[in-house]
Design an enzyme around this catalytic site. Structure first.
Site, PDB file in Angstrom:
ATOM      1  N   TRP A 105       0.887  -1.163   0.000  1.00 51.25           N
ATOM      2  CA  TRP A 105       0.000   0.000   0.000  1.00 51.25           C
ATOM      3  C   TRP A 105       0.931   1.221   0.000  1.00 51.25           C
ATOM      4  CZ3 TRP A 105      -0.667  -4.449   2.668  1.00 51.25           C
ATOM      5  CH2 TRP A 105      -1.916  -5.079   2.599  1.00 51.25           C
ATOM      6  N   ASN A 169      17.543  -2.716  -8.674  1.00 54.97           N
ATOM      7  CA  ASN A 169      16.344  -3.404  -8.182  1.00 54.97           C
ATOM      8  C   ASN A 169      15.155  -3.083  -9.080  1.00 54.97           C
ATOM      9  OD1 ASN A 169      17.090  -4.905  -5.946  1.00 54.97           O
ATOM     10  ND2 ASN A 169      17.175  -3.081  -4.641  1.00 54.97           N
ATOM     11  N   TYR A 170      14.501  -4.102  -9.578  1.00 53.83           N
ATOM     12  CA  TYR A 170      13.400  -3.910 -10.538  1.00 53.83           C
ATOM     13  C   TYR A 170      12.125  -4.551 -10.003  1.00 53.83           C
ATOM     14  CZ  TYR A 170      10.699  -4.442 -14.866  1.00 53.83           C
ATOM     15  OH  TYR A 170       9.704  -4.415 -15.813  1.00 53.83           O
ATOM     16  N   ARG A 171      11.096  -3.715  -9.805  1.00 47.83           N
ATOM     17  CA  ARG A 171       9.781  -4.226  -9.394  1.00 47.83           C
ATOM     18  C   ARG A 171       8.795  -3.829 -10.480  1.00 47.83           C
ATOM     19  NH1 ARG A 171      12.969  -6.010  -6.927  1.00 47.83           N
ATOM     20  NH2 ARG A 171      13.376  -6.109  -4.698  1.00 47.83           N
ATOM     21  N   GLY A 262      20.695  -8.599  -1.329  1.00 44.56           N
ATOM     22  CA  GLY A 262      21.396  -7.660  -2.214  1.00 44.56           C
ATOM     23  C   GLY A 262      21.660  -6.321  -1.533  1.00 44.56           C
ATOM     24  N   ASP A 263      20.724  -5.886  -0.702  1.00 46.41           N
ATOM     25  CA  ASP A 263      20.874  -4.586  -0.016  1.00 46.41           C
ATOM     26  C   ASP A 263      22.071  -4.630   0.943  1.00 46.41           C
ATOM     27  OD1 ASP A 263      18.433  -4.183  -1.275  1.00 46.41           O
ATOM     28  OD2 ASP A 263      17.272  -4.573   0.545  1.00 46.41           O
TER      29      ASP A 263
HETATM   30  P1  ADP Z   1      19.164  -9.662  -4.698  1.00 46.04           P
HETATM   31  O1  ADP Z   1      18.922  -9.844  -3.222  1.00 46.04           O
HETATM   32  O2  ADP Z   1      19.519  -8.269  -5.055  1.00 46.04           O
HETATM   33  O3  ADP Z   1      18.093 -10.280  -5.537  1.00 46.04           O
HETATM   34  P2  ADP Z   1      20.986 -11.943  -4.999  1.00 46.04           P
HETATM   35  O4  ADP Z   1      19.885 -12.926  -4.799  1.00 46.04           O
HETATM   36  O5  ADP Z   1      21.858 -12.154  -6.176  1.00 46.04           O
HETATM   37  O6  ADP Z   1      20.513 -10.431  -5.062  1.00 46.04           O
HETATM   38  O7  ADP Z   1      21.860 -11.994  -3.664  1.00 46.04           O
HETATM   39  C1  ADP Z   1      22.698 -10.945  -3.272  1.00 46.04           C
HETATM   40  C2  ADP Z   1      23.897 -11.496  -2.538  1.00 46.04           C
HETATM   41  O8  ADP Z   1      23.466 -12.257  -1.403  1.00 46.04           O
HETATM   42  C3  ADP Z   1      24.753 -12.461  -3.357  1.00 46.04           C
HETATM   43  O9  ADP Z   1      25.691 -11.749  -4.137  1.00 46.04           O
HETATM   44  C4  ADP Z   1      25.394 -13.267  -2.254  1.00 46.04           C
HETATM   45  O10 ADP Z   1      26.472 -12.529  -1.670  1.00 46.04           O
HETATM   46  C5  ADP Z   1      24.300 -13.377  -1.219  1.00 46.04           C
HETATM   47  N1  ADP Z   1      23.488 -14.602  -1.398  1.00 46.04           N
HETATM   48  C6  ADP Z   1      22.241 -14.687  -1.918  1.00 46.04           C
HETATM   49  N2  ADP Z   1      21.797 -15.968  -1.879  1.00 46.04           N
HETATM   50  C7  ADP Z   1      22.785 -16.697  -1.328  1.00 46.04           C
HETATM   51  C8  ADP Z   1      22.951 -18.089  -0.978  1.00 46.04           C
HETATM   52  N3  ADP Z   1      21.996 -18.992  -1.201  1.00 46.04           N
HETATM   53  N4  ADP Z   1      24.102 -18.460  -0.378  1.00 46.04           N
HETATM   54  C9  ADP Z   1      25.090 -17.563  -0.120  1.00 46.04           C
HETATM   55  N5  ADP Z   1      24.997 -16.259  -0.404  1.00 46.04           N
HETATM   56  C10 ADP Z   1      23.872 -15.819  -1.000  1.00 46.04           C
END
Ligand code: ADP
Length: 310
Positions: A105, A169-171, A262-263
């Site tokens: 929201w 980041n894309y929503r 990612g953040d």
């Molecule tokens: P976002 O959160 O932006 O979608 P990602 O899924 O690629 O991005 O994850 C961001 C970071 O989080 C990766 O670069 C890695 O450092 C860590 N990460 C995400 N998933 C895993 C996982 N299953 N195991 C270890 N590290 C992870």
């Protein structure tokens, strides 16, 4: 802090409700750029100071959010207050398969109106910032004029040598259509000197056929420094005319909640890069921090759960 490295963020932090519909819900708050600002503040080694630029209302929830943000270490003198508005809200529900679903929201949230004043405090103090951070969501929530102002501000900063960081980041639901999103993302890459790319978001925005094609397209971006995140797969990083490095992620035995992966990576990465560490070392730390965050529940984990990393 004597002569801190000053980093400003623009985005939206929303109230969060976490729990079953019509059941007992836990109340918190979060948002992509906000999460990065908090983690950067924690990881800044006492030399990085973070400002969060956004707009809130003048209601009790807005005031309480600000009180808590200050406890999170954020400087708040870039926050605008828009009378009569209340903060945006999202709800997280976990379904029977453990999948997380988000409902938002935020259509009338105050952050959308940040650039509706003649000059924002972010712009008025543009000479102060050593770094500026925004994301695809920062752009998505703004009306066209606000997006133009944000991109012009970022470009001016970049021209005078500040570090301008764009996280892709894309929503899709926040954009009127994908071609507008694509155009804005391309403009953001053009003003950024550091691009933090989630490979699957890059694939979605540019309508690429595969993740492999998305990684290749991200590697071809004309941006000084590029980091490509691929979940558990190794993170790719390149700065200037240097080579690409492939940096393994950490093994996480029990992934509890990937919110803010990612953040937090972004915060860990920048906490090292802004202090002059090489890209590979910064990526290693980003991966370590993200691994810790996803082993805990929620976007912002307790400080005690990460003090050994600081
Ligand atoms: P976002 O959160 O932006 O979608 P990602 O899924 O690629 O991005 O994850 C961001 C970071 O989080 C990766 O670069 C890695 O450092 C860590 N990460 C995400 N998933 C895993 C996982 N299953 N195991 C270890 N590290 C992870």
């Amino acid at each position: 802090m004597n002569n801190p490295i000053k980093v400003a963020f623009f985005g939206e932090c929303m109230l969060e409700l976490n729990g079953p519909a019509f059941g007992v819900m836990q109340q918190s708050y979060g948002g992509d750029t906000f999460n990065t600002a908090v983690y950067l503040s924690r990881c800044g080694g006492g030399v990085i100071k973070t400002w969060y630029a956004t707009a809130l209302g003048d209601d009790a929830l807005s005031l309480e959010l600000e009180r808590r943000w200050a406890q999170d270490g954020l400087a708040l003198d870039l926050v605008l207050h828009i009378p009569g508005r209340i903060p945006g809200l999202y709800q997280i529900q976990v379904d029977a398969q453990g999948e997380r679903r988000f409902s938002f929201w935020r259509d009338n949230s105050p952050a959308k109106a940040y650039f509706e004043v003649a000059q924002t405090p972010l712009e008025a103090r543009s000479n102060e910032w050593d770094g500026f951070y925004f994301s695809g969501i920062s752009l998505a929530i703004l009306p066209v004029n606000g997006r133009n102002r944000l991109l012009a501000f970022a470009q001016a900063l970049r021209m005078r040598g500040a570090t301008v960081v764009f996280d892709n980041n894309y929503r899709p639901s926040l954009w009127p259509d994908i071609t507008v999103a694509r155009d804005c993302f391309s403009r953001a890459f053009a003003v950024a000197d550091t691009a933090l790319i989630t490979a699957d978001d890059h694939q979605a925005v540019y309508g690429l056929a595969s993740l492999k094609a998305a990684v290749a397209a991200a590697q071809a971006l004309d941006v000084f420094e590029v980091v490509i995140k691929r979940g558990a797969a190794p993170t790719l990083v390149r700065s200037g005319s240097g080579p690409w490095h492939s940096v393994p992620t950490q093994t996480v035995a029990n992934v509890v909640d990937t919110t803010a992966a990612g953040d937090s990576f972004a915060a860990g990465y920048l906490s090292r890069r802004l202090r002059g560490k090489p890209p590979e070392e910064a990526t290693q730390f980003g991966n370590r921090l993200a691994a810790r965050i996803i082993a805990h529940c929620g976007a912002i984990i307790p400080l005690e759960a990460m003090t050994d990393l600081l």
